[in-house]
Design a protein around this motif. Structure first.
Motif: not given
Length: 340
Positions: A236-239
């Motif tokens: 779910q992290l941006e990257n």
């Protein structure tokens, strides 16, 4: 049928009972070869079975080694135990195997039980507890060898993997195959279990070695029931990470379940290298690249060390014996575009 006694063997071999006893206890420095052969033939012809209980009491030996494993569910543990049992059997020693379930209290109970049974030595995959109990055993020169882990602050022999090298092999292989955003999964380091801590530190040093940023969000160390949540947080992290290094077979199973549940295709959507060779690595689709431990050699070394302590009156300075990992390259980390 009347049971054959040592007196029967002595009479058949035309020697005294004390000579037969010396032969059975392998004290035949001054025994003629011809006498040894007569006793050996008599034992075979009469099918004599020595009273091992009485013999062990007389020798203050039970010819038994206790093995306590922190968690027998690990494939590494079962492979090393098999090696330990085989090697002890070759040396005419029996094995008592106990599983502590990563519970220091259960481990303590097993230690006390095995000592009460007068085992000749212990081979232990230790939990993070019971330091004082182990210290008393080491201070009393009781034969004990640690496997996979050492106990902080204790000067005892330990047989371990070079955990830093294992992680570096995994990271380097992923980089070679074009992955740069690499995360690491281990079981919890809250109890300071040595291999887990070393693998996390090895991950950080590998990132530094290859001039890559260390993202704390890419490091997930938690107990198996909570790993699903931790893996979900990663993706779910941006990257999100492009690849995963799994610290052992338990974290591997959690990641494979997550990938299946979320339609992540290993080798396409995410690269994967896992520490520990697992039985299904070759048949899994895609086949799994693993960092293998030399489990047979490690088990054999542990037995060699504990029997040396039992049989020798000479004191050897304890040390940690590190074994090199090896990479078994398969399909789970393949991706076009090499970085190094």
């Amino acid at each position: 049928m009347k049971k054959t006694t040592i007196s029967d063997v002595a009479k058949h071999a035309q020697v005294s009972k004390s000579t037969v006893s010396q032969y059975l206890n392998e004290r035949y420095e001054y025994m003629r070869e011809e006498t040894r052969e007569r006793i050996e033939n008599a034992i075979e012809e009469l099918n004599y079975q020595p009273n091992n209980v009485a013999r062990s009491l007389k020798l203050k030996s039970t010819a038994t080694i206790g093995v306590i494993v922190a968690n027998i569910l690990h494939s590494f543990s079962t492979q090393v135990i098999r090696s330990i049992e085989d090697t002890l059997n070759e040396n005419d020693f029996s094995t008592i195997i106990c599983n502590a379930d990563d519970d220091p209290e259960k481990e303590k109970k097993y230690i006390e039980t095995l000592l009460a049974r007068q085992v000749d030595g212990l081979i232990v995959f230790p939990t993070s507890g019971n330091r004082e109990l182990y210290k008393r055993l080491i201070d009393s020169n009781f034969p004990i060898v640690f496997v996979d882990r050492y106990v902080n602050g204790l000067n005892g022999d330990a047989v371990m993997l070079d955990n830093e090298k294992a992680i570096h092999l995994a990271v380097e292989h992923l980089l070679t195959n074009g992955y740069e955003n690499i995360a690491v999964l281990t079981t919890s380091i809250d109890t300071a279990v040595v291999p887990r801590v070393e693998r996390v530190e090895g991950y950080k040093s590998a990132m530094e070695r290859f001039d890559l940023p260390i993202r704390e969000g890419y490091i997930k160390s938690m107990d198996p029931p909570f790993l699903k949540k931790g893996i979900d947080e990663l993706f779910q992290l941006e990257n999100p990470p492009q690849a995963i290094v799994s610290g052992n077979d338990l974290t591997l199973m959690e990641f494979l379940k997550y990938a299946s549940d979320h339609d992540l295709e290993i080798g396409r959507d995410v690269g994967l290298v896992t520490i520990d060779e697992v039985s299904f690595a070759e048949v899994h689709y895609p086949s799994l690249t693993t960092i293998a431990q030399p489990t047979f050699e490690m088990g054999k070394k542990a037995v060699e060390l504990v029997l040396h302590k039992f049989e020798s009156e000479q004191y050897d300075e304890p040390q940690i014996y590190r074994f090199d990992p090896s990479i078994i390259i398969r399909k789970s980390a393949e991706k076009a575009g090499a970085r190094i």
